[in-house]
Design a protein around this motif. Structure first.
Motif, PDB file in Angstrom:
ATOM      1  N   SER A 174     -95.912 -30.191  41.696  1.00 19.49           N
ATOM      2  CA  SER A 174     -96.203 -31.498  41.104  1.00 19.49           C
ATOM      3  C   SER A 174     -95.210 -31.816  39.995  1.00 19.49           C
ATOM      4  N   GLY A 175     -94.825 -30.813  39.212  1.00 17.35           N
ATOM      5  CA  GLY A 175     -93.866 -31.066  38.151  1.00 17.35           C
ATOM      6  C   GLY A 175     -92.489 -31.461  38.672  1.00 17.35           C
ATOM      7  N   ALA A 176     -92.014 -30.815  39.737  1.00 16.18           N
ATOM      8  CA  ALA A 176     -90.707 -31.165  40.339  1.00 16.18           C
ATOM      9  C   ALA A 176     -90.716 -32.581  40.912  1.00 16.18           C
ATOM     10  N   ARG A 177     -91.812 -32.917  41.519  1.00 19.64           N
ATOM     11  CA  ARG A 177     -91.912 -34.276  42.105  1.00 19.64           C
ATOM     12  C   ARG A 177     -91.880 -35.325  40.999  1.00 19.64           C
ATOM     13  N   ALA A 178     -92.600 -35.041  39.915  1.00 19.05           N
ATOM     14  CA  ALA A 178     -92.637 -36.007  38.815  1.00 19.05           C
ATOM     15  C   ALA A 178     -91.256 -36.148  38.195  1.00 19.05           C
ATOM     16  N   ALA A 179     -90.493 -35.068  38.134  1.00 19.92           N
ATOM     17  CA  ALA A 179     -89.147 -35.146  37.565  1.00 19.92           C
ATOM     18  C   ALA A 179     -88.217 -36.006  38.452  1.00 19.92           C
ATOM     19  N   ARG A 180     -88.338 -35.856  39.776  1.00 21.34           N
ATOM     20  CA  ARG A 180     -87.491 -36.663  40.678  1.00 21.34           C
ATOM     21  C   ARG A 180     -87.825 -38.158  40.564  1.00 21.34           C
ATOM     22  N   LEU A 181     -89.113 -38.442  40.450  1.00 17.43           N
ATOM     23  CA  LEU A 181     -89.517 -39.844  40.345  1.00 17.43           C
ATOM     24  C   LEU A 181     -88.998 -40.466  39.052  1.00 17.43           C
ATOM     25  N   GLU A 182     -89.042 -39.658  37.978  1.00 17.23           N
ATOM     26  CA  GLU A 182     -88.565 -40.132  36.690  1.00 17.23           C
ATOM     27  C   GLU A 182     -87.063 -40.434  36.749  1.00 17.23           C
ATOM     28  N   GLN A 183     -86.305 -39.537  37.414  1.00 17.78           N
ATOM     29  CA  GLN A 183     -84.867 -39.774  37.561  1.00 17.78           C
ATOM     30  C   GLN A 183     -84.583 -41.044  38.389  1.00 17.78           C
ATOM     31  N   LYS A 184     -85.369 -41.278  39.420  1.00 15.88           N
ATOM     32  CA  LYS A 184     -85.187 -42.454  40.279  1.00 15.88           C
ATOM     33  C   LYS A 184     -85.466 -43.727  39.509  1.00 15.88           C
ATOM     34  N   ARG A 185     -86.541 -43.680  38.673  1.00 19.22           N
ATOM     35  CA  ARG A 185     -86.856 -44.871  37.879  1.00 19.22           C
ATOM     36  C   ARG A 185     -85.754 -45.167  36.869  1.00 19.22           C
ATOM     37  N   GLN A 186     -85.192 -44.134  36.288  1.00 17.20           N
ATOM     38  CA  GLN A 186     -84.113 -44.336  35.327  1.00 17.20           C
ATOM     39  C   GLN A 186     -82.873 -44.938  36.009  1.00 17.20           C
ATOM     40  N   ALA A 187     -82.548 -44.451  37.211  1.00 14.42           N
ATOM     41  CA  ALA A 187     -81.391 -45.004  37.949  1.00 14.42           C
ATOM     42  C   ALA A 187     -81.610 -46.479  38.286  1.00 14.42           C
ATOM     43  N   GLU A 188     -82.829 -46.838  38.713  1.00 15.76           N
ATOM     44  CA  GLU A 188     -83.119 -48.236  39.043  1.00 15.76           C
ATOM     45  C   GLU A 188     -83.047 -49.099  37.791  1.00 15.76           C
ATOM     46  N   GLN A 189     -83.541 -48.547  36.670  1.00 12.57           N
ATOM     47  CA  GLN A 189     -83.481 -49.305  35.428  1.00 12.57           C
ATOM     48  C   GLN A 189     -82.029 -49.570  35.017  1.00 12.57           C
ATOM     49  N   GLU A 190     -81.196 -48.556  35.169  1.00 13.35           N
ATOM     50  CA  GLU A 190     -79.770 -48.729  34.828  1.00 13.35           C
ATOM     51  C   GLU A 190     -79.089 -49.764  35.750  1.00 13.35           C
ATOM     52  N   GLU A 191     -79.400 -49.745  37.037  1.00  9.35           N
ATOM     53  CA  GLU A 191     -78.832 -50.715  37.990  1.00  9.35           C
ATOM     54  C   GLU A 191     -79.260 -52.132  37.647  1.00  9.35           C
ATOM     55  N   PHE A 192     -80.528 -52.275  37.269  1.00  7.15           N
ATOM     56  CA  PHE A 192     -81.052 -53.595  36.892  1.00  7.15           C
ATOM     57  C   PHE A 192     -80.334 -54.126  35.667  1.00  7.15           C
ATOM     58  N   GLU A 193     -80.157 -53.213  34.662  1.00  4.98           N
ATOM     59  CA  GLU A 193     -79.462 -53.643  33.451  1.00  4.98           C
ATOM     60  C   GLU A 193     -78.006 -54.022  33.750  1.00  4.98           C
ATOM     61  N   ARG A 194     -77.356 -53.261  34.641  1.00  3.19           N
ATOM     62  CA  ARG A 194     -75.975 -53.575  34.987  1.00  3.19           C
ATOM     63  C   ARG A 194     -75.859 -54.965  35.650  1.00  3.19           C
ATOM     64  N   ARG A 195     -76.751 -55.250  36.593  1.00  8.17           N
ATOM     65  CA  ARG A 195     -76.731 -56.548  37.269  1.00  8.17           C
ATOM     66  C   ARG A 195     -77.021 -57.680  36.293  1.00  8.17           C
ATOM     67  N   LYS A 196     -77.935 -57.388  35.354  1.00  5.62           N
ATOM     68  CA  LYS A 196     -78.284 -58.399  34.372  1.00  5.62           C
ATOM     69  C   LYS A 196     -77.075 -58.762  33.528  1.00  5.62           C
ATOM     70  N   ARG A 197     -76.336 -57.700  33.081  1.00  2.00           N
ATOM     71  CA  ARG A 197     -75.140 -57.968  32.284  1.00  2.00           C
ATOM     72  C   ARG A 197     -74.065 -58.733  33.092  1.00  2.00           C
ATOM     73  N   GLN A 198     -73.947 -58.378  34.367  1.00  2.00           N
ATOM     74  CA  GLN A 198     -72.953 -59.050  35.238  1.00  2.00           C
ATOM     75  C   GLN A 198     -73.290 -60.536  35.435  1.00  2.00           C
ATOM     76  N   ARG A 199     -74.585 -60.805  35.618  1.00  2.00           N
ATOM     77  CA  ARG A 199     -75.003 -62.202  35.768  1.00  2.00           C
ATOM     78  C   ARG A 199     -74.720 -62.997  34.492  1.00  2.00           C
ATOM     79  N   ALA A 200     -74.997 -62.333  33.364  1.00  2.00           N
ATOM     80  CA  ALA A 200     -74.761 -63.038  32.100  1.00  2.00           C
ATOM     81  C   ALA A 200     -73.286 -63.350  31.924  1.00  2.00           C
ATOM     82  N   MET A 201     -72.380 -62.435  32.314  1.00  2.00           N
ATOM     83  CA  MET A 201     -70.953 -62.672  32.198  1.00  2.00           C
ATOM     84  C   MET A 201     -70.489 -63.803  33.128  1.00  2.00           C
TER      85      MET A 201
END
Length: 344
Positions: A9-36
């Motif tokens: 359960s701990g390994a699964r939770a760690a993978r999910l956390e990493q996936k959420r962080q990657a999606e958050q970073e992608e969202f922020e990148r697209r947001k900055r690109q749209r603003a530019m």
């Protein structure tokens, strides 16, 4: 203590956390690109926000720009040659060879289709021909060029249809008849005509002269003047315009010709104007009053001044100027009716 389930359960939770962080970073990148992009677009004009769709190659676009609107044929051909030359420069040697081969194949196919259509047209024309095979063989054997054979059924009446050959033949016949008629009229005008006249100065002096039928009254009076000058010296100082020719109690104009009087069968007040000799109407047996008398009287040649002095005295009182459009009715002499006009 740690169990296997807890480790999983701990390994699964760690993978999910990493996936959420990657999606958050992608969202922020697209947001900055749209603003530019938004900030860049705000500084551009409306014409830069839209791009015309490009259909075809660069050469075609340039060709369309050069030939838009009204251009001359020379300008259009020059632009077309430039487009073909630019297109050939961009192609590789292999592509140029392929394009040339394709064009040659298209030309051959077009020529083949054209020959095929001509053959079909000849076959259809042969089906409509009613000419016998023997005539076709004779036409083929003849080396001289022959007129195009008619493809109409000879048993059908086609006289009501337009026929160029028939119209040309009719026109040629009309021209031939017109030429023949004109030549005949010229020959008639050259024929000799003997005229019996009387020079009138209160009494008659009968003479004869010969002229052509195409001569005018003025020409005739000039001949008469020269003939009378030898006997009547007073006429040597008189011009032909000062003489009058009176035929059947009508004063004939100087510009009318004897040919005109003859062909129109002109009539006078006391006799025909187309007879210039002198003869009486001699008929044996009972006279038919329905038939007009055929008498001809000699025309009188008088001086104009004599007529002006004596026009109130008979016979000058009966004289009047000839009018071709007037109908003088029955022939009369001295006011009395000679005979009734023939009623048809």
């Amino acid at each position: 203590s740690r169990t296997v389930e807890g480790n999983t359960s701990g390994a699964r939770a760690a993978r999910l956390e990493q996936k959420r962080q990657a999606e958050q970073e992608e969202f922020e990148r697209r947001k900055r690109q749209r603003a530019m992009e938004s900030s860049n677009h705000n500084g551009l004009g409306i014409h830069n926000k839209f791009q015309t769709a490009r259909i075809g190659s660069v050469q075609e676009q340039a060709f369309k720009e050069k030939t838009v609107g009204l251009v001359t044929a020379e300008q259009f051909k020059r632009a077309e040659l430039e487009k073909d030359r630019d297109g050939q420069e961009e192609l590789s040697p292999e592509e140029q060879a392929k394009q040339k081969a394709a064009m040659e194949a298209a030309q051959k196919e077009k020529l083949k289709q054209s020959k095929k259509k001509k053959k079909e047209k000849k076959k259809r024309a042969a089906l409509l021909s009613f000419q016998a095979e023997e005539e076709e063989d004779e036409a083929n054997d003849s080396s001289a060029p022959t007129p195009r054979a008619s493809k109409k059924d000879p048993t059908v009446d086609t006289s009501f249809l337009p026929d160029k050959q028939r119209e040309e033949e009719l026109q040629a016949e009309r021209l031939r008849l017109e030429k023949e008629w004109k030549e005949r009229q010229i020959a008639i005008k050259k024929e000799k005509l003997e005229i019996t006249y009387s020079y009138w100065d209160g009494s008659g002096h009968r003479r004869t002269c010969t002229i052509t039928k195409g001569s005018s009254i003025g020409d005739f009076l000039e001949v008469v003047r020269k003939d009378l000058c030898r006997e009547f010296k007073e006429l040597s100082n008189v011009a032909s315009d000062a003489l009058l020719y009176v035929k059947e109690d009508l004063i004939l104009p100087h510009d009318i010709t004897f040919y005109d009087l003859i062909v129109t069968k002109a009539r006078g007040k006391s006799g025909p104007l187309f007879h210039f000799d002198v003869h009486d109407d001699v008929r044996v047996g009972p006279l038919d009053s329905r038939i007009e008398k055929d008498e001809s009287h000699p025309g009188k040649v008088v001086e104009r001044r004599w007529y002006e002095r004596n026009k109130h005295i008979f016979p000058a009182s009966r004289w009047e100027v000839y009018d071709p459009a007037k109908n003088y009715g029955t022939y009369t002499i001295g006011g009395g009716i000679v005979t009734k006009k023939n009623k048809k």
